[in-house]
Each structure stands twice: as C-alpha cells, then as structure tokens.
Design an enzyme around this catalytic site. Structure first.
Site, mmCIF file in Angstrom:
data_model
loop_
_atom_site.group_PDB
_atom_site.id
_atom_site.type_symbol
_atom_site.label_atom_id
_atom_site.label_comp_id
_atom_site.label_asym_id
_atom_site.label_seq_id
_atom_site.Cartn_x
_atom_site.Cartn_y
_atom_site.Cartn_z
ATOM 1 N N HIS A 1 35.526 18.075 39.562
ATOM 2 C CA HIS A 1 34.648 16.992 40.007
ATOM 3 C C HIS A 1 35.229 16.248 41.209
ATOM 4 O O HIS A 1 36.444 16.211 41.426
ATOM 5 C CB HIS A 1 34.397 16.007 38.866
ATOM 6 N N GLU B 1 37.253 16.916 30.192
ATOM 7 C CA GLU B 1 38.659 16.728 30.551
ATOM 8 C C GLU B 1 39.511 16.660 29.287
ATOM 9 O O GLU B 1 39.011 16.369 28.195
ATOM 10 C CB GLU B 1 38.788 15.427 31.367
#
Length: 247
Positions: free
Chosen positions: A9, A87
């Site tokens: 990202h 994550e």
C-alpha cells in the site's frame, strides 16, 4: 509463464507519523494516494492487464488497489478481500511511535520485534480498546483467528493457506493477478516463493507503492522478480523502510 504483481500500500497516515500500525485501520496520505496512482501508471505503461485483484480488509490496501485500478481503467475487475492478507499484528505496539519505542527499549529489541521471524511484540489484552475482536469485519472469525500479536512466522501461517487455496489455483488457470497488501503479508509471500531462510528474511524490506513483479513457471516457481520503474528509487525506498524506528 505466469506473472504475479505485488504492491505494498501507499504511504499511510501512521507511516508518516512513524507509528506501528498492524491491524489498525488507518488511511492513505496524499503521498500514499499519489504512490498508488503512480503504480497504476507504471503498470499501464508496461502493458500490464489483470483478470482479478486481491487485497486485505484494511482501507490503506483497498484504497491503494482502487487508485491503481483506476489508472488502469480496470475499476470493474472482481476484487477478493481477505483478512489473511492483513498486515502483521503488532500487538501492544500498535499506535506507538517507532522512534520513541526504540529509545525506550533499544534499537536492537525493536528490530527484533519488527523484523525477526519468530519473536512477536508484547500482546494486547483481549479487552484492550485497540483489539479488533469486536470489529464487525472479523465477526465470522473465531476469537483465536483474530490475533492479539503476531511475529512474521504467524503471518506466514495466516497468509499461506490463502495463497494455496485461492491465489495459486487462480494463477494456474491462467488468471492474471494483482495484489495490494502490506509490508509483512508481502514479505510472507516473498519468503515462501523465494525460499528465503528465517534468518535472511530479517533484511528484506518492501517499499510503499512500487509494483513487485514475479515471473513464475508452470509449477509457480519463480524465474525472476523485479520492481517496475527506477530500480535505484525502489532500493532507496526499501532502505527508508529499514531505517524506520531509529531516533
């Protein structure tokens, strides 16, 4: 030959503030949005196209994917969201400033928590307001599936079933995949694909918003991998990730 594109990202608000993020659902900065758009422009310039997209359930990854696909004029592509691409969970460190944490515990200890394979940070308490166990997006998961902390080994164990059950079969049928995920979920995939040792993975850093291309044979073994665009810029961006947490 198959191609798999992995994108960490773009810069998030907590990347900018140098905070441990993990499963905390923070958004992109303006820089992060531009990084995501630039990823799309790079892919378009190199002639890439896709059949399906994969991402996590965290907005910094999903927005990165959206901006990337928008630049490719592919916002209509089917998108598979999975918590398994989230994550790594940073436990009780989530929300803390990395440099301040390093000053308190020492650079070496923070490096172990951030980059070692088998040592997780201190866990959140189950009733900590930072815990995601009451978050509606994880309502179908058992409490044990929603972590209170993770090391990279735990993240690999979470990511690989999704690779084996969803992503790899799609690639084998000839579908072209783009994946917008996170530094550690991508490190988990890279470790598996390249057969990187537990010790060597400590030194691997994934830069924000730069497409990482894997060329795979029919057995999905890597032939080669590379970042699109300026290789020196990708190396510099990865080095910047490595320096986070230092005062």
């Amino acid at each position: 030959m198959h191609k798999l594109v992995l994108i960490r990202h773009g810069e998030s608000t907590w990347n900018l503030e140098n905070r441990f993020t993990g499963w905390t659902d923070v958004d992109l900065t303006e820089t992060g949005i531009e990084q995501a758009k630039q990823a799309g422009r790079l892919l378009k310039a190199e002639g890439y196209d896709f059949d399906v997209a994969y991402t996590s359930v965290l907005k910094r990854a999903t927005r990165t994917l959206w901006h990337t696909l928008d630049e490719l004029d592919r916002t209509w592509l089917p998108v598979v969201h999975s918590w398994r691409l989230n994550e790594r969970h940073y436990g009780a460190l989530q929300g803390l400033n990395k440099a301040e944490t390093a000053k308190k515990y020492g650079d070496e200890q923070v490096l172990v928590w951030r980059r070692s394979y088998g040592t997780p940070p201190p866990p959140l308490e189950a009733d900590d307001p930072r815990s995601e166990r009451s978050d509606v997006r994880y309502a179908k998961l058992s409490p044990e599936q929603v972590p209170l902390t993770e090391c990279l080994k735990d993240t690999v164990a979470r990511v690989l079933p999704f690779w084996n059950e969803s992503m790899a079969p799609a690639i084998r049928t000839g579908r072209r995949l783009v994946v917008a995920a996170h530094g550690n979920s991508i490190r988990a995939l890279v470790k598996y694909l390249d057969g990187i040792s537990d010790d060597a993975i400590v030194g691997l850093n994934i830069p924000n918003g730069i497409p990482l291309v894997y060329e795979l044979d029919d057995e999905l073994k890597p032939l080669r991998h590379y970042y699109l665009g300026d290789a020196a810029a990708a190396e510099k961006a990865a080095a910047a990730v490595a320096s986070q947490g230092k005062g």
